[in-house]
Design a protein around this motif. Structure first.
Motif, PDB file in Angstrom:
ATOM      1  N   ALA A 170       0.846  -1.198   0.027  1.00  0.00           N
ATOM      2  CA  ALA A 170      -0.044   0.108  -0.017  1.00  0.00           C
ATOM      3  C   ALA A 170       0.861   1.096   0.034  1.00  0.00           C
ATOM      4  N   GLU A 171       2.126   1.087   0.230  1.00  0.00           N
ATOM      5  CA  GLU A 171       3.164   2.296   0.187  1.00  0.00           C
ATOM      6  C   GLU A 171       3.159   3.033  -1.125  1.00  0.00           C
ATOM      7  N   ALA A 172       3.250   4.407  -1.115  1.00  0.00           N
ATOM      8  CA  ALA A 172       3.194   5.078  -2.387  1.00  0.00           C
ATOM      9  C   ALA A 172       4.536   4.824  -3.324  1.00  0.00           C
ATOM     10  N   GLU A 173       5.478   4.484  -2.439  1.00  0.00           N
ATOM     11  CA  GLU A 173       6.912   4.139  -3.036  1.00  0.00           C
ATOM     12  C   GLU A 173       6.743   2.913  -3.923  1.00  0.00           C
ATOM     13  N   THR A 174       5.951   1.852  -3.070  1.00  0.00           N
ATOM     14  CA  THR A 174       5.971   0.423  -3.736  1.00  0.00           C
ATOM     15  C   THR A 174       4.935   0.676  -5.171  1.00  0.00           C
ATOM     16  N   LYS A 175       3.869   1.477  -5.072  1.00  0.00           N
ATOM     17  CA  LYS A 175       3.087   1.629  -6.079  1.00  0.00           C
ATOM     18  C   LYS A 175       3.735   2.229  -7.261  1.00  0.00           C
ATOM     19  N   GLU A 176       4.493   3.372  -6.980  1.00  0.00           N
ATOM     20  CA  GLU A 176       5.259   4.007  -7.795  1.00  0.00           C
ATOM     21  C   GLU A 176       6.293   2.982  -8.771  1.00  0.00           C
ATOM     22  N   LYS A 177       6.926   2.332  -7.872  1.00  0.00           N
ATOM     23  CA  LYS A 177       7.856   1.301  -8.444  1.00  0.00           C
ATOM     24  C   LYS A 177       7.186   0.262  -9.467  1.00  0.00           C
ATOM     25  N   CYS A 178       5.907  -0.166  -8.838  1.00  0.00           N
ATOM     26  CA  CYS A 178       5.182  -1.015  -9.651  1.00  0.00           C
ATOM     27  C   CYS A 178       4.622  -0.498 -11.045  1.00  0.00           C
ATOM     28  N   ASN A 235       7.949   0.111 -18.241  1.00  0.00           N
ATOM     29  CA  ASN A 235       9.179  -0.307 -18.665  1.00  0.00           C
ATOM     30  C   ASN A 235       9.162  -1.677 -19.405  1.00  0.00           C
ATOM     31  N   ARG A 236       8.082  -2.593 -18.786  1.00  0.00           N
ATOM     32  CA  ARG A 236       7.944  -3.860 -19.554  1.00  0.00           C
ATOM     33  C   ARG A 236       7.039  -3.635 -20.668  1.00  0.00           C
ATOM     34  N   SER A 237       6.380  -2.671 -20.748  1.00  0.00           N
ATOM     35  CA  SER A 237       5.360  -2.461 -22.162  1.00  0.00           C
ATOM     36  C   SER A 237       6.194  -1.983 -23.309  1.00  0.00           C
ATOM     37  N   LYS A 238       7.437  -1.258 -22.734  1.00  0.00           N
ATOM     38  CA  LYS A 238       8.226  -0.931 -23.849  1.00  0.00           C
ATOM     39  C   LYS A 238       9.254  -1.816 -24.439  1.00  0.00           C
ATOM     40  N   GLN A 239       9.402  -3.060 -23.837  1.00  0.00           N
ATOM     41  CA  GLN A 239      10.477  -3.993 -24.180  1.00  0.00           C
ATOM     42  C   GLN A 239       9.934  -4.821 -25.494  1.00  0.00           C
ATOM     43  N   GLN A 240      10.809  -4.875 -26.467  1.00  0.00           N
ATOM     44  CA  GLN A 240      10.467  -5.251 -27.596  1.00  0.00           C
ATOM     45  C   GLN A 240      11.023  -6.859 -27.821  1.00  0.00           C
ATOM     46  N   TYR A 241      12.215  -7.164 -27.039  1.00  0.00           N
ATOM     47  CA  TYR A 241      12.761  -8.389 -27.163  1.00  0.00           C
ATOM     48  C   TYR A 241      13.047  -8.988 -25.882  1.00  0.00           C
ATOM     49  N   ILE A 242      12.862 -10.395 -25.646  1.00  0.00           N
ATOM     50  CA  ILE A 242      12.877 -10.901 -24.409  1.00  0.00           C
ATOM     51  C   ILE A 242      14.252 -11.579 -24.308  1.00  0.00           C
ATOM     52  N   HIS A 243      14.726 -11.074 -23.306  1.00  0.00           N
ATOM     53  CA  HIS A 243      16.256 -11.532 -23.186  1.00  0.00           C
ATOM     54  C   HIS A 243      16.278 -12.660 -21.822  1.00  0.00           C
ATOM     55  N   ILE A 244      16.522 -13.878 -22.235  1.00  0.00           N
ATOM     56  CA  ILE A 244      16.396 -14.915 -21.428  1.00  0.00           C
ATOM     57  C   ILE A 244      17.964 -15.426 -21.018  1.00  0.00           C
ATOM     58  N   GLY A 245      18.875 -14.640 -21.264  1.00  0.00           N
ATOM     59  CA  GLY A 245      20.235 -15.372 -20.993  1.00  0.00           C
ATOM     60  C   GLY A 245      20.793 -15.129 -19.691  1.00  0.00           C
ATOM     61  N   GLY A 246      19.908 -14.153 -18.900  1.00  0.00           N
ATOM     62  CA  GLY A 246      20.379 -14.193 -17.406  1.00  0.00           C
ATOM     63  C   GLY A 246      21.288 -12.892 -17.463  1.00  0.00           C
ATOM     64  N   SER A 247      22.186 -12.707 -16.493  1.00  0.00           N
ATOM     65  CA  SER A 247      22.754 -11.465 -16.373  1.00  0.00           C
ATOM     66  C   SER A 247      24.251 -11.559 -17.058  1.00  0.00           C
ATOM     67  N   LYS A 248      24.641 -12.784 -17.848  1.00  0.00           N
ATOM     68  CA  LYS A 248      25.830 -12.699 -18.598  1.00  0.00           C
ATOM     69  C   LYS A 248      25.690 -12.057 -19.943  1.00  0.00           C
ATOM     70  N   SER A 249      26.776 -11.293 -20.226  1.00  0.00           N
ATOM     71  CA  SER A 249      26.822 -10.582 -21.553  1.00  0.00           C
ATOM     72  C   SER A 249      26.680 -11.739 -22.592  1.00  0.00           C
ATOM     73  N   PHE A 250      26.272 -11.157 -23.825  1.00  0.00           N
ATOM     74  CA  PHE A 250      26.514 -12.128 -24.977  1.00  0.00           C
ATOM     75  C   PHE A 250      27.789 -12.669 -25.318  1.00  0.00           C
ATOM     76  N   ALA A 251      28.944 -11.742 -25.276  1.00  0.00           N
ATOM     77  CA  ALA A 251      30.345 -12.092 -25.542  1.00  0.00           C
ATOM     78  C   ALA A 251      30.456 -13.395 -24.408  1.00  0.00           C
ATOM     79  N   ARG A 252      30.113 -13.264 -23.171  1.00  0.00           N
ATOM     80  CA  ARG A 252      30.602 -14.288 -22.305  1.00  0.00           C
ATOM     81  C   ARG A 252      29.894 -15.555 -22.569  1.00  0.00           C
ATOM     82  N   GLN A 253      28.729 -15.352 -22.821  1.00  0.00           N
ATOM     83  CA  GLN A 253      27.889 -16.634 -23.263  1.00  0.00           C
ATOM     84  C   GLN A 253      28.260 -17.464 -24.377  1.00  0.00           C
TER      85      GLN A 253
END
Length: 149
Positions: free
Chosen positions: A47-55, A61-79
């Motif tokens: 119910a906190e305003a800060e939490t609601k703003e974060k959500c 941000n999720r609505s702007k995402q065009q591509y799904i990245h499922i490789g985790g936190s590793k860079s493509f070069a490292r993968q």
């Protein structure tokens, strides 16, 4: 594990929190096995305003995402570096296993079955598929004729 915990919290909130209820009603409607004070803390946090703003920001941000990245936190070069299969062994095909050799997969007769039983089975299957295709064509033609009338 973090993703599972996040999804569990969301599922509990969606299932047991009712926005039309009062705080007391929502506390009584808590999930079984969850302590009343823990549920109160969770509802207060949500119910906190800060939490609601974060959500809200995360949803934007999720609505702007065009591509799904499922490789985790590793860079493509490292993968790419970690996924190299190593030096290829002579006479074997990399990532296919211990069995087949290059000549078996890509040799001049690689598309021809090795024995007569396999050849007959392949021909039988081909005839079945051709008959099935003809049947489907007839069905489609009948449906088109019916639709046109």
């Amino acid at each position: 594990m973090g993703k599972s915990w996040k999804e569990t919290r969301l599922r509990l909130y969606d299932r047991f929190y009712e926005p039309t209820f009062t705080t007391e009603q929502n506390l009584e409607n808590r999930p079984p096995g969850i302590d009343r004070e823990h549920w109160r803390w969770f509802l207060d946090y949500r119910a906190e305003a800060e939490t609601k703003e974060k959500c809200r920001k995360n949803a934007v941000n999720r609505s702007k995402q065009q591509y799904i990245h499922i490789g985790g936190s590793k860079s493509f070069a490292r993968q790419m570096e970690e996924e190299v299969f190593g030096k290829e062994k002579p006479g074997r095909v990399c990532s296919v296993g211990f069995g087949p050799a290059l000549s078996q997969l890509f040799g001049p007769n690689s598309h021809v079955p090795n024995n007569r039983v396999q050849l007959e089975e392949t021909q039988r299957k081909l005839l079945e598929l051709q008959e099935e295709l003809e049947g489907e064509k007839l069905k489609r033609k009948a449906m088109e004729d019916e639709a046109s009338t």
